[in-house]
Design a protein around this motif. Structure first.
Motif, PDB file in Angstrom:
ATOM      1  N   SER A 162     -20.766  28.211  -0.824  1.00 30.59           N
ATOM      2  CA  SER A 162     -20.000  27.217  -1.675  1.00 30.59           C
ATOM      3  C   SER A 162     -20.902  26.998  -2.956  1.00 30.59           C
ATOM      4  N   THR A 163     -22.025  27.303  -3.108  1.00 32.66           N
ATOM      5  CA  THR A 163     -22.684  26.970  -4.242  1.00 32.66           C
ATOM      6  C   THR A 163     -23.052  28.115  -5.437  1.00 32.66           C
ATOM      7  N   LEU A 164     -22.345  27.768  -6.409  1.00 34.42           N
ATOM      8  CA  LEU A 164     -22.276  28.427  -7.701  1.00 34.42           C
ATOM      9  C   LEU A 164     -23.569  28.819  -8.290  1.00 34.42           C
ATOM     10  N   GLN A 165     -23.943  30.103  -8.255  1.00 33.26           N
ATOM     11  CA  GLN A 165     -25.140  30.489  -8.868  1.00 33.26           C
ATOM     12  C   GLN A 165     -24.856  29.935 -10.510  1.00 33.26           C
ATOM     13  N   SER A 166     -25.996  29.537 -11.080  1.00 35.65           N
ATOM     14  CA  SER A 166     -26.405  29.006 -12.505  1.00 35.65           C
ATOM     15  C   SER A 166     -25.805  30.205 -13.283  1.00 35.65           C
ATOM     16  N   GLY A 167     -24.953  29.708 -14.210  1.00 33.75           N
ATOM     17  CA  GLY A 167     -24.262  30.630 -15.333  1.00 33.75           C
ATOM     18  C   GLY A 167     -22.862  31.345 -14.757  1.00 33.75           C
ATOM     19  N   VAL A 168     -22.627  31.123 -13.725  1.00 37.75           N
ATOM     20  CA  VAL A 168     -21.514  31.754 -13.184  1.00 37.75           C
ATOM     21  C   VAL A 168     -20.101  30.720 -13.445  1.00 37.75           C
ATOM     22  N   PRO A 169     -18.981  31.117 -14.260  1.00 37.77           N
ATOM     23  CA  PRO A 169     -18.215  30.443 -14.467  1.00 37.77           C
ATOM     24  C   PRO A 169     -17.494  29.654 -13.206  1.00 37.77           C
ATOM     25  N   SER A 170     -17.052  28.376 -13.432  1.00 33.99           N
ATOM     26  CA  SER A 170     -16.400  27.503 -12.332  1.00 33.99           C
ATOM     27  C   SER A 170     -15.043  27.858 -11.897  1.00 33.99           C
ATOM     28  N   SER A 179     -15.789  29.144  -0.008  1.00 38.06           N
ATOM     29  CA  SER A 179     -15.677  28.035   1.092  1.00 38.06           C
ATOM     30  C   SER A 179     -15.763  28.575   2.171  1.00 38.06           C
ATOM     31  N   GLY A 180     -15.931  27.951   3.335  1.00 35.58           N
ATOM     32  CA  GLY A 180     -15.759  28.539   4.781  1.00 35.58           C
ATOM     33  C   GLY A 180     -17.263  28.211   5.448  1.00 35.58           C
ATOM     34  N   SER A 181     -17.250  28.289   6.696  1.00 39.77           N
ATOM     35  CA  SER A 181     -18.575  28.131   7.544  1.00 39.77           C
ATOM     36  C   SER A 181     -18.205  29.087   8.894  1.00 39.77           C
ATOM     37  N   GLY A 182     -19.176  29.177   9.444  1.00 38.70           N
ATOM     38  CA  GLY A 182     -18.961  29.899  10.658  1.00 38.70           C
ATOM     39  C   GLY A 182     -18.539  31.404  10.710  1.00 38.70           C
ATOM     40  N   THR A 183     -17.488  31.644  10.944  1.00 39.02           N
ATOM     41  CA  THR A 183     -17.024  33.044  10.759  1.00 39.02           C
ATOM     42  C   THR A 183     -16.086  33.623   9.819  1.00 39.02           C
ATOM     43  N   GLU A 184     -15.498  32.585   9.106  1.00 34.29           N
ATOM     44  CA  GLU A 184     -14.407  32.778   8.242  1.00 34.29           C
ATOM     45  C   GLU A 184     -14.727  32.320   6.651  1.00 34.29           C
ATOM     46  N   PHE A 185     -14.794  33.025   5.718  1.00 34.26           N
ATOM     47  CA  PHE A 185     -15.168  32.630   4.307  1.00 34.26           C
ATOM     48  C   PHE A 185     -14.051  33.121   3.407  1.00 34.26           C
ATOM     49  N   THR A 186     -14.082  32.306   2.326  1.00 35.25           N
ATOM     50  CA  THR A 186     -13.038  32.804   1.109  1.00 35.25           C
ATOM     51  C   THR A 186     -13.758  32.803  -0.323  1.00 35.25           C
ATOM     52  N   LEU A 187     -13.461  33.722  -1.058  1.00 34.24           N
ATOM     53  CA  LEU A 187     -13.694  33.740  -2.580  1.00 34.24           C
ATOM     54  C   LEU A 187     -12.607  33.633  -3.024  1.00 34.24           C
ATOM     55  N   THR A 188     -12.595  32.505  -3.923  1.00 32.32           N
ATOM     56  CA  THR A 188     -11.180  32.432  -5.094  1.00 32.32           C
ATOM     57  C   THR A 188     -11.769  32.527  -6.322  1.00 32.32           C
ATOM     58  N   ILE A 189     -10.659  33.240  -7.035  1.00 26.47           N
ATOM     59  CA  ILE A 189     -10.949  33.160  -8.342  1.00 26.47           C
ATOM     60  C   ILE A 189      -9.671  32.716  -9.195  1.00 26.47           C
ATOM     61  N   SER A 190      -9.801  31.569  -9.930  1.00 27.44           N
ATOM     62  CA  SER A 190      -8.739  30.996 -10.414  1.00 27.44           C
ATOM     63  C   SER A 190      -8.383  31.376 -11.716  1.00 27.44           C
ATOM     64  N   THR A 191      -7.276  31.659 -12.200  1.00 30.57           N
ATOM     65  CA  THR A 191      -7.217  32.020 -13.567  1.00 30.57           C
ATOM     66  C   THR A 191      -7.922  33.423 -13.889  1.00 30.57           C
ATOM     67  N   VAL A 199     -22.242  32.603  11.144  1.00 27.25           N
ATOM     68  CA  VAL A 199     -23.320  32.637  10.307  1.00 27.25           C
ATOM     69  C   VAL A 199     -23.497  31.285   9.690  1.00 27.25           C
ATOM     70  N   SER A 200     -23.097  30.157  10.147  1.00 26.15           N
ATOM     71  CA  SER A 200     -23.125  28.968   9.494  1.00 26.15           C
ATOM     72  C   SER A 200     -22.677  28.785   8.224  1.00 26.15           C
ATOM     73  N   SER A 201     -23.494  28.552   7.160  1.00 25.15           N
ATOM     74  CA  SER A 201     -23.041  28.796   5.844  1.00 25.15           C
ATOM     75  C   SER A 201     -24.034  29.687   4.988  1.00 25.15           C
ATOM     76  N   TYR A 202     -24.464  30.585   5.730  1.00 25.77           N
ATOM     77  CA  TYR A 202     -25.534  31.446   5.239  1.00 25.77           C
ATOM     78  C   TYR A 202     -24.849  32.697   4.700  1.00 25.77           C
ATOM     79  N   LEU A 203     -23.823  32.425   3.799  1.00 29.98           N
ATOM     80  CA  LEU A 203     -23.170  33.619   3.129  1.00 29.98           C
ATOM     81  C   LEU A 203     -23.210  33.683   1.477  1.00 29.98           C
ATOM     82  N   ALA A 204     -23.280  34.887   1.079  1.00 29.76           N
ATOM     83  CA  ALA A 204     -23.246  35.124  -0.575  1.00 29.76           C
ATOM     84  C   ALA A 204     -22.157  35.849  -0.794  1.00 29.76           C
TER      85      ALA A 204
END
Lengths: 106, 122
Positions: A52-60, A65-77, A29-34
């Motif tokens: 990987s683009t953070l929506q406005s107002g979302v904490p840092s 990350s990721g592209s193609g077929t594998e993606f990750t969402l990381t929440i630190s702290t 899916v290239s980078s077309y993931l939300a």
């Protein structure tokens, strides 16, 4: 249709932890993931788009990350308000599809 | 801040038809953007139903297309979903959304209504 598989389905964590959720697509899916966050009884909220683009107002502490077929969402702290269910969604092709969700709980 | 508002909850009998209308405020539908509907059965995940542009151009989920129809009313600044031949499997929270078209490819959803529960039961 593009199938999205999230893992794990459930994740037990504590405040202050760093957690990672994976979303795998049945075809590229290239980078077309939300990513979305949903709390009980509420509508989902957009966190990240284009992988990987953070929506406005979302904490840092949220990052994607990721592209193609594998993606990750990381929440630190992890914060108390981050305990919720998270969904990925591909917008590479129609029909638009969502992953099955990952519930992050204490 | 764009605001989307769906109607209150609805109870319908199997095989009946229901129309849902989403009122959009703080943004003119005719200015652009796609608008859509997503549903979520109780305790389950999200399913995209359809998107519509202010011109009437639509994209829809083939698995639901035969029973669900989306339309737009730009003078009233609202869009609607007509659900027909309903069964218990259509019981869900229905969300209206703003669909952001990215790179003229597909859409992600940046504004959501609060959702309305549609229950199909005799």
């Amino acid at each position: 249709d593009i199938q999205l598989t999230q893992s794990p389905s459930f994740l037990s964590a504590s405040a202050g932890d760093s957690v990672t959720i994976t979303c795998r697509a049945s075809q590229g899916v290239s980078s077309y993931l939300a990513w979305y966050q949903q709390k009980p009884g509420k509508a989902p909220k957009l966190l990240i788009y284009a992988a990987s683009t953070l929506q406005s107002g979302v904490p840092s502490r949220f990052s994607g990350s990721g592209s193609g077929t594998e993606f990750t969402l990381t929440i630190s702290t992890l914060q108390p308000e981050d305990f919720a269910t998270y969904y990925c969604q591909q917008f590479y092709s129609y029909p638009l599809t969502f992953g099955g969700g990952t519930k992050v709980e204490i | 801040q764009i605001h989307l508002q769906e109607p209150g909850p609805g109870l319908v009998k199997p095989s009946e038809t229901l129309s849902l209308t989403c009122d959009v405020s703080n943004y003119s539908i005719s200015s652009g953007s796609y608008w859509g509907w997503i549903r979520q059965p109780p305790g389950k995940g999200l399913e995209w139903i359809a998107n519509i542009y202010h011109s009437g151009s639509t994209y829809s989920n083939p698995s639901l297309r035969s029973r669900f129809a989306i339309s737009v009313d730009t003078p009233q600044n609202q869009f609607s979903l007509r659900l027909s031949s309903l069964t218990a499997a259509d019981t869900a929270v229905y969300y209206c959304v703003r669909a952001f078209s990215y790179n003229s490819r597909g859409d992600f959803f940046d504004y959501w209504g609060q959702g309305t529960l549609v229950t199909v039961s005799s």
